[in-house]
Design a protein around this motif. Structure first.
Motif, short mmCIF file in Angstrom:
data_model
loop_
_atom_site.label_atom_id
_atom_site.label_comp_id
_atom_site.label_asym_id
_atom_site.label_seq_id
_atom_site.Cartn_x
_atom_site.Cartn_y
_atom_site.Cartn_z
N GLU A 1 0.81 -1.22 0.00
CA GLU A 1 0.00 0.00 0.00
C GLU A 1 0.85 1.27 0.00
O GLU A 1 0.31 2.37 0.08
CB GLU A 1 -0.91 0.02 1.24
N GLU A 2 2.15 1.13 -0.06
CA GLU A 2 3.05 2.28 0.07
C GLU A 2 3.04 3.15 -1.19
O GLU A 2 3.21 2.65 -2.29
CB GLU A 2 4.48 1.78 0.35
N HIS A 3 2.89 4.45 -0.99
CA HIS A 3 2.78 5.36 -2.14
C HIS A 3 4.09 6.03 -2.53
O HIS A 3 4.23 6.53 -3.64
CB HIS A 3 1.74 6.44 -1.86
N CYS A 4 5.08 6.05 -1.62
CA CYS A 4 6.21 6.96 -1.82
C CYS A 4 7.05 6.61 -3.05
O CYS A 4 7.61 7.50 -3.70
CB CYS A 4 7.07 7.07 -0.56
N LEU A 5 7.15 5.33 -3.38
CA LEU A 5 7.89 4.94 -4.59
C LEU A 5 6.97 4.91 -5.80
O LEU A 5 7.36 5.32 -6.90
CB LEU A 5 8.56 3.58 -4.40
N GLU A 6 5.75 4.43 -5.59
CA GLU A 6 4.82 4.28 -6.72
C GLU A 6 4.58 5.60 -7.45
O GLU A 6 4.54 5.63 -8.69
CB GLU A 6 3.49 3.72 -6.23
N VAL A 7 4.41 6.69 -6.71
CA VAL A 7 4.07 7.96 -7.39
C VAL A 7 5.21 8.47 -8.26
O VAL A 7 5.00 9.32 -9.14
CB VAL A 7 3.64 9.06 -6.39
N GLN A 8 6.43 7.97 -8.05
CA GLN A 8 7.56 8.39 -8.89
C GLN A 8 7.57 7.67 -10.24
O GLN A 8 8.14 8.17 -11.22
CB GLN A 8 8.90 8.12 -8.18
N LEU A 9 6.96 6.49 -10.29
CA LEU A 9 7.11 5.65 -11.48
C LEU A 9 6.52 6.27 -12.75
O LEU A 9 7.17 6.24 -13.81
CB LEU A 9 6.53 4.26 -11.22
N PRO A 10 5.29 6.84 -12.71
CA PRO A 10 4.78 7.44 -13.95
C PRO A 10 5.69 8.55 -14.49
O PRO A 10 5.88 8.67 -15.71
CB PRO A 10 3.40 7.96 -13.55
N PHE A 11 6.25 9.37 -13.61
CA PHE A 11 7.20 10.39 -14.06
C PHE A 11 8.37 9.73 -14.78
O PHE A 11 8.78 10.16 -15.87
CB PHE A 11 7.74 11.19 -12.87
N LEU A 12 8.93 8.69 -14.16
CA LEU A 12 10.07 8.00 -14.77
C LEU A 12 9.68 7.36 -16.10
O LEU A 12 10.45 7.36 -17.07
CB LEU A 12 10.61 6.94 -13.81
N GLN A 13 8.46 6.81 -16.15
CA GLN A 13 8.02 6.13 -17.37
C GLN A 13 7.90 7.08 -18.56
O GLN A 13 8.12 6.68 -19.70
CB GLN A 13 6.70 5.41 -17.12
N VAL A 14 7.54 8.33 -18.32
CA VAL A 14 7.46 9.27 -19.44
C VAL A 14 8.80 9.96 -19.72
O VAL A 14 9.02 10.43 -20.83
CB VAL A 14 6.35 10.33 -19.26
N CYS A 15 9.69 10.00 -18.72
CA CYS A 15 10.96 10.73 -18.90
C CYS A 15 12.09 9.85 -19.41
O CYS A 15 13.04 10.36 -20.00
CB CYS A 15 11.38 11.37 -17.58
N LEU A 16 12.01 8.53 -19.17
CA LEU A 16 13.09 7.63 -19.56
C LEU A 16 12.61 6.64 -20.60
O LEU A 16 11.42 6.31 -20.68
CB LEU A 16 13.64 6.89 -18.34
N GLU A 17 13.56 6.12 -21.37
CA GLU A 17 13.25 5.20 -22.45
C GLU A 17 12.93 3.80 -21.90
O GLU A 17 11.83 3.32 -21.99
CB GLU A 17 14.45 5.14 -23.40
N ARG A 18 13.96 3.16 -21.34
CA ARG A 18 13.82 1.79 -20.81
C ARG A 18 14.66 1.70 -19.56
O ARG A 18 15.83 2.06 -19.58
CB ARG A 18 14.38 0.78 -21.83
#
Length: 274
Positions: free
Chosen positions: A131-148
């Motif tokens: 249920e932890e949000h602190c890492l999850e909320v970073q992932l969409p940013f990373l997914q649009v900013c980085l390739e793979r």
């Protein structure tokens, strides 16, 4: 099979949009209007906040906007953040091997996942991550900013700054690796009190002085570990943004503080660059 398991998005629809198109649009807007920090070189590490996007997203975007030139270079992101719901001694890795968001799945770096388990202070447990949000909320940013990219998702519980620094050090890598610390600043002070407290905390970080406490930042432990490592590697800290929920989307009676800070290799003196 357990090792192929996926950690589903827990806070989509609460902290950020569940709908992929709406999410992509919101991320694009935040990144395009991010406070530009022209003089910062490529970051090796960043501190970013982890509240709902309406509150802290614009502050986080100022750090993620710096990743544009590194889109294809960064292949591994080491994420450290505090546990908000489940107490942990030391550090918690997920058993899950992929993290899902509305934008797709992000793989866990399997080799690092296995290597970290040799440490006495690392446990593998999906419960702190569920249920932890602190890492999850970073992932969409990373997914649009980085390739793979792969991730090394670490939740930091009761650990010393030195132990945290040694874990970060073991994952330091080269230019392909970004270290990301997820933390908000003060919680539920008045607007003016928060400005004072958060400025003091940020000044301490900019001087690479470990010793933040959890009143100053919920992610004080991973921040302190990063500061020890940053000092060893002679990184320079650059303040990108510092605001609170009273500036973004909330009232000013009880606010939460947010900052984005980039840690970069020191620029050579100008005469050495010619």
């Amino acid at each position: 099979m357990a090792l192929a398991s996926i950690r589903p998005a827990a806070v989509a629809g609460q902290f950020y949009p569940r709908d992929e198109r709406v999410l992509r649009t919101q991320l694009a807007e935040m990144l395009s209007t991010a406070v530009a920090f022209e003089s910062a070189p490529a970051p090796k590490a960043i501190i970013v906040p982890h509240a709902g996007y309406m509150y802290s997203g614009p502050v986080a975007a100022s750090a993620y906007a710096l990743l544009a030139p590194l889109r294809e270079r960064i292949r591994r992101v080491v994420l450290l953040g505090p546990t908000h719901r489940v107490a942990v001694r030391g550090f918690a890795l997920p058993a899950a091997q992929r993290f899902a968001t509305p934008l797709g799945e992000v793989p866990v770096a399997r080799g690092d996942w296995e290597a970290l388990q040799a440490r006495d202070d690392v446990l593998v447990d999906d419960r702190p991550h569920a249920e932890e949000h602190c890492l999850e909320v970073q992932l969409p940013f990373l997914q649009v900013c980085l390739e793979r990219f792969d991730i090394v998702p670490v939740l930091v519980g009761d650990a010393s700054p030195e132990a945290t620094a040694s874990l970060i050090e073991s994952l330091w890598g080269g230019p392909e690796t970004l270290i990301l610390i997820s933390s908000d600043l003060s919680h539920y002070l008045s607007y003016r009190e928060a400005q004072w407290s958060d400025r003091a905390a940020v000044d301490q970080v900019l001087e690479l002085r470990a010793g933040l406490d959890h009143e100053q930042a919920c992610g004080a432990t991973p921040i302190n570990g990063l500061l020890l490592a940053a000092r060893k590697h002679h990184l320079q800290a650059h303040l990108l943004d510092l605001r609170n929920s009273g500036d973004t989307a909330g009232d000013r009676l009880r606010v939460v503080g947010y900052t984005s800070i980039a840690f970069c290799e020191a620029e050579p003196p100008s005469h050495a660059r010619h």
